[in-house]
Design an enzyme around this catalytic site. Structure first.
Site, PDB file in Angstrom:
ATOM      1  N   THR A   5      36.942  59.291  33.000  1.00 42.36           N
ATOM      2  CA  THR A   5      36.799  59.962  34.286  1.00 42.36           C
ATOM      3  C   THR A   5      37.722  59.357  35.334  1.00 42.36           C
ATOM      4  O   THR A   5      37.974  58.152  35.361  1.00 42.36           O
ATOM      5  CB  THR A   5      35.354  59.913  34.813  1.00 42.36           C
ATOM      6  N   ASN A  30      32.829  51.326  34.786  1.00 39.57           N
ATOM      7  CA  ASN A  30      33.969  50.533  35.229  1.00 39.57           C
ATOM      8  C   ASN A  30      34.409  50.841  36.659  1.00 39.57           C
ATOM      9  O   ASN A  30      34.951  49.970  37.341  1.00 39.57           O
ATOM     10  CB  ASN A  30      35.143  50.759  34.270  1.00 39.57           C
ATOM     11  N   SER A  32      31.234  43.975  35.828  1.00 45.29           N
ATOM     12  CA  SER A  32      30.846  43.272  37.039  1.00 45.29           C
ATOM     13  C   SER A  32      31.986  42.324  37.386  1.00 45.29           C
ATOM     14  O   SER A  32      33.150  42.724  37.423  1.00 45.29           O
ATOM     15  CB  SER A  32      29.525  42.515  36.827  1.00 45.29           C
ATOM     16  N   TYR A  82      31.049  43.021  48.606  1.00 48.83           N
ATOM     17  CA  TYR A  82      31.405  43.093  47.188  1.00 48.83           C
ATOM     18  C   TYR A  82      30.373  42.331  46.364  1.00 48.83           C
ATOM     19  O   TYR A  82      29.870  42.833  45.354  1.00 48.83           O
ATOM     20  CB  TYR A  82      32.801  42.517  46.966  1.00 48.83           C
ATOM     21  N   LYS A  84      27.746  43.534  43.308  1.00 50.53           N
ATOM     22  CA  LYS A  84      27.794  42.954  41.964  1.00 50.53           C
ATOM     23  C   LYS A  84      26.520  42.197  41.621  1.00 50.53           C
ATOM     24  O   LYS A  84      26.021  42.295  40.498  1.00 50.53           O
ATOM     25  CB  LYS A  84      29.021  42.039  41.826  1.00 50.53           C
TER      26      LYS A  84
END
Length: 280
Positions: free
Chosen positions: A33, A84, A135, A149, A153
């Site tokens: 994708t 991802n 991650s 960020y 994660k």
């Protein structure tokens, strides 16, 4: 190695692109994708029978479910789902705008959560499979100037670790991949930087600016080698819950966890002081 069909989000650049290229070259099938199919036109032309390019913005919850459902329907079985798609956002917490905060959470955290949720019913119905969550060692280690960020994660790692226990009974394995710095567009192209405030210039908060400039040295991580290790991990049974990629990332993680454990152990008496006494 067994030929498999993979579903991978964000295959236009970085690890997603490297994973797709290695898998297609090896003869596997990939549903990949992207937000813009023009960015994978070369893969569509080079692998017309094995690359299934699909348009998807993972912040569109309805679209995530629609694209996943359609992919499983077309391919009958998808062996591995790799979450991802994501990006980095740098800046102090007060430097970030509301829209920047909302977008990175929608992409890195909510988008990944919804991909899990959309995929699990299909993996369960087919009798198993593997989910791999990209991650970062930043899911265990925190640095100034990376707060949002890290929030995404650390959040997705807690979610994935819990879900791994929920789905194990159905033959579904979950692996959290924690790469260190790598020579991908993540650091040298797609990273987003907030509207910086001069007050932070002489503090550790803006140290990331040196890291983002390739003139100061490139990251040691090799995206091709990292992708190869991710692909190889699906052969491991049971699925490894976490996989750290990069010697520096591993050492930093170990050092951080040792320090964290020491801090907890120092609280033994404090923690016990809040319990009811025995027999009460």
């Amino acid at each position: 190695m067994t030929k498999r069909t993979w579903f991978i989000t964000g295959v236009s650049t970085g690890f997603g692109r490297e994973l797709a290229q290695q898998l297609l070259k090896a003869g596997d099938k990939v549903v990949g994708t992207v937000r813009d199919l023009d960015k994978v036109k070369d893969l569509i032309e080079a692998y017309p029978d094995s690359f299934d390019g699909q348009t998807l913005d993972v912040t569109d919850v309805a679209a995530v479910k629609r694209v996943v459902d359609s992919a499983f329907s077309r391919h009958a079985r998808i062996d591995v789902v790799i979450s991802n798609a994501g990006y980095g956002l740098f800046g102090a917490a007060e430097e970030l705008s509301d829209s920047e905060i909302d977008k990175i959470i929608a992409t890195n955290l909510t988008g990944s959560i919804q991909l899990f949720r959309a995929s699990i019913p299909h993996l369960r119905s087919q009798g198993g499979g593997r989910i791999i969550q990209l991650s970062s060692y930043g899911g265990q280690v925190a640095f100034p100037g990376n707060s949002l960020y890290h929030a995404t994660k650390w959040g997705i790692e807690g979610f994935a670790e819990s879900v791994a226990q929920e789905v194990a009974a159905f033959g579904i394995g979950v692996t959290i991949v924690e790469p260190g710095g790598a020579r991908t567009e993540f650091r040298y192209g797609s990273a987003k930087v907030a509207n910086l405030m001069p007050i932070y210039d002489d503090t550790p908060t803006h140290a990331f600016l040196k890291m983002l400039d390739p003139k100061n040295g490139l990251a040691v991580g090799d995206p091709a080698r990292m992708a190869a290790r991710i692909i190889e991990s699906v052969e491991i049974e049971p699925a490894p819950l976490r996989m750290v990629l990069g010697s520096q990332a591993l050492q930093s993680t170990i050092d951080t966890l040792k320090k964290r454990i020491g801090g907890f152990e120092a609280q033994t008496e404090l923690a016990a002081s809040t319990d009811f006494p025995p027999n009460e």
